[in-house]
Design a protein around this motif. Sequence first.
Motif, PDB file in Angstrom:
ATOM      1  N   GLN A   1       0.833  -1.196   0.000  1.00 38.89           N
ATOM      2  CA  GLN A   1       0.000   0.000   0.000  1.00 38.89           C
ATOM      3  C   GLN A   1       0.875   1.257   0.000  1.00 38.89           C
ATOM      4  OE1 GLN A   1      -2.145  -0.935   3.565  1.00 38.89           O
ATOM      5  NE2 GLN A   1      -3.903  -1.767   2.458  1.00 38.89           N
ATOM      6  N   GLU A   2       1.952   1.213   0.761  1.00 36.29           N
ATOM      7  CA  GLU A   2       2.881   2.346   0.806  1.00 36.29           C
ATOM      8  C   GLU A   2       3.500   2.567  -0.576  1.00 36.29           C
ATOM      9  OE1 GLU A   2       7.071   3.567   2.945  1.00 36.29           O
ATOM     10  OE2 GLU A   2       5.751   2.163   3.958  1.00 36.29           O
ATOM     11  N   ALA A   3       3.946   1.496  -1.212  1.00 36.37           N
ATOM     12  CA  ALA A   3       4.557   1.603  -2.545  1.00 36.37           C
ATOM     13  C   ALA A   3       3.553   2.149  -3.562  1.00 36.37           C
ATOM     14  CB  ALA A   3       5.089   0.247  -2.987  1.00 36.37           C
ATOM     15  N   ASP A   4       2.292   1.709  -3.482  1.00 33.55           N
ATOM     16  CA  ASP A   4       1.262   2.217  -4.399  1.00 33.55           C
ATOM     17  C   ASP A   4       1.042   3.712  -4.203  1.00 33.55           C
ATOM     18  OD1 ASP A   4       0.887  -0.319  -5.449  1.00 33.55           O
ATOM     19  OD2 ASP A   4      -0.942  -0.722  -4.272  1.00 33.55           O
ATOM     20  N   PHE A   5       1.004   4.152  -2.938  1.00 31.03           N
ATOM     21  CA  PHE A   5       0.792   5.569  -2.676  1.00 31.03           C
ATOM     22  C   PHE A   5       1.966   6.387  -3.197  1.00 31.03           C
ATOM     23  CE2 PHE A   5       1.152   9.492  -0.341  1.00 31.03           C
ATOM     24  CZ  PHE A   5      -0.125  10.003  -0.465  1.00 31.03           C
ATOM     25  N   ILE A   6       3.191   5.949  -2.937  1.00 30.35           N
ATOM     26  CA  ILE A   6       4.377   6.685  -3.399  1.00 30.35           C
ATOM     27  C   ILE A   6       4.397   6.752  -4.923  1.00 30.35           C
ATOM     28  CG2 ILE A   6       6.902   6.586  -3.557  1.00 30.35           C
ATOM     29  CD1 ILE A   6       5.909   7.766  -0.954  1.00 30.35           C
ATOM     30  N   GLU A   7       4.027   5.666  -5.584  1.00 29.10           N
ATOM     31  CA  GLU A   7       3.975   5.671  -7.046  1.00 29.10           C
ATOM     32  C   GLU A   7       2.982   6.721  -7.544  1.00 29.10           C
ATOM     33  OE1 GLU A   7       2.361   2.618 -10.380  1.00 29.10           O
ATOM     34  OE2 GLU A   7       3.792   1.783  -8.931  1.00 29.10           O
ATOM     35  N   ASP A   8       1.796   6.768  -6.929  1.00 31.96           N
ATOM     36  CA  ASP A   8       0.808   7.784  -7.301  1.00 31.96           C
ATOM     37  C   ASP A   8       1.322   9.184  -7.000  1.00 31.96           C
ATOM     38  OD1 ASP A   8      -0.970   5.861  -8.165  1.00 31.96           O
ATOM     39  OD2 ASP A   8      -2.183   5.897  -6.329  1.00 31.96           O
ATOM     40  N   PHE A   9       1.908   9.370  -5.825  1.00 33.03           N
ATOM     41  CA  PHE A   9       2.434  10.683  -5.430  1.00 33.03           C
ATOM     42  C   PHE A   9       3.464  11.170  -6.443  1.00 33.03           C
ATOM     43  CE2 PHE A   9       5.358  13.486  -3.239  1.00 33.03           C
ATOM     44  CZ  PHE A   9       4.500  14.342  -2.562  1.00 33.03           C
ATOM     45  N   LEU A  10       4.389  10.315  -6.809  1.00 32.22           N
ATOM     46  CA  LEU A  10       5.425  10.711  -7.764  1.00 32.22           C
ATOM     47  C   LEU A  10       4.833  11.007  -9.138  1.00 32.22           C
ATOM     48  CD1 LEU A  10       8.308   8.283  -6.765  1.00 32.22           C
ATOM     49  CD2 LEU A  10       8.112  10.731  -6.270  1.00 32.22           C
ATOM     50  N   ARG A  11       3.821  10.284  -9.539  1.00 32.15           N
ATOM     51  CA  ARG A  11       3.172  10.546 -10.829  1.00 32.15           C
ATOM     52  C   ARG A  11       2.565  11.947 -10.851  1.00 32.15           C
ATOM     53  NH1 ARG A  11       0.900   6.021 -11.707  1.00 32.15           N
ATOM     54  NH2 ARG A  11      -0.848   6.302 -10.289  1.00 32.15           N
ATOM     55  N   TYR A  12       1.918  12.363  -9.752  1.00 28.14           N
ATOM     56  CA  TYR A  12       1.277  13.674  -9.710  1.00 28.14           C
ATOM     57  C   TYR A  12       2.273  14.815  -9.485  1.00 28.14           C
ATOM     58  CZ  TYR A  12      -3.284  11.557  -9.861  1.00 28.14           C
ATOM     59  OH  TYR A  12      -4.397  10.860 -10.268  1.00 28.14           O
ATOM     60  N   PHE A  13       3.427  14.508  -8.922  1.00 30.23           N
ATOM     61  CA  PHE A  13       4.387  15.581  -8.627  1.00 30.23           C
ATOM     62  C   PHE A  13       5.624  15.548  -9.524  1.00 30.23           C
ATOM     63  CE2 PHE A  13       1.705  15.802  -4.970  1.00 30.23           C
ATOM     64  CZ  PHE A  13       1.671  17.160  -4.720  1.00 30.23           C
ATOM     65  N   ARG A  14       5.685  14.640 -10.473  1.00 35.15           N
ATOM     66  CA  ARG A  14       6.805  14.599 -11.419  1.00 35.15           C
ATOM     67  C   ARG A  14       6.757  15.879 -12.236  1.00 35.15           C
ATOM     68  NH1 ARG A  14       6.262   9.547 -13.562  1.00 35.15           N
ATOM     69  NH2 ARG A  14       7.491   8.835 -11.802  1.00 35.15           N
ATOM     70  N   ARG A  15       7.867  16.570 -12.280  1.00 35.89           N
ATOM     71  CA  ARG A  15       7.876  17.876 -12.938  1.00 35.89           C
ATOM     72  C   ARG A  15       8.640  17.867 -14.250  1.00 35.89           C
ATOM     73  NH1 ARG A  15       7.487  22.461  -8.715  1.00 35.89           N
ATOM     74  NH2 ARG A  15       7.000  23.541 -10.605  1.00 35.89           N
ATOM     75  N   GLY A  16       9.255  16.751 -14.572  1.00 37.47           N
ATOM     76  CA  GLY A  16      10.006  16.712 -15.823  1.00 37.47           C
ATOM     77  C   GLY A  16      11.340  17.410 -15.674  1.00 37.47           C
ATOM     78  N   GLY A  17      11.878  17.832 -16.747  1.00 35.36           N
ATOM     79  CA  GLY A  17      13.183  18.487 -16.735  1.00 35.36           C
ATOM     80  C   GLY A  17      14.123  17.720 -17.633  1.00 35.36           C
TER      81      GLY A  17
END
Length: 86
Positions: free
Chosen positions: A69-85
């Motif tokens: 569950q923790e890994a799923d949340f972190i994956e979602d969090f990173l998807r929404y906060f990935r900023r590119g570059g």
Amino acid sequence: MTLTLGEFERQLQPLLTGWTAEPQAHGWHLWRPERSVIISCWQRPALRLGVLLLPCLDVSIAFSGNADQEADFIEDFLRYFRRGGG
């Protein structure tokens, strides 16, 4: 993170779908059956890089639940906060 608190809150909104969210003094308490997440945020002094002045936000995430569950949340969090570059 190089975001203001307002920017962080706007980017967080899509991630909250399916969670019960309760705002707290320095963040949010999210929960679903059998798991919860506490996201804490503190605005830090701006980061100066030459002529650039970047906002700085200190974010911490605390979990209760299992590792998947923790890994799923972190994956979602990173998807929404990935900023590119690049």
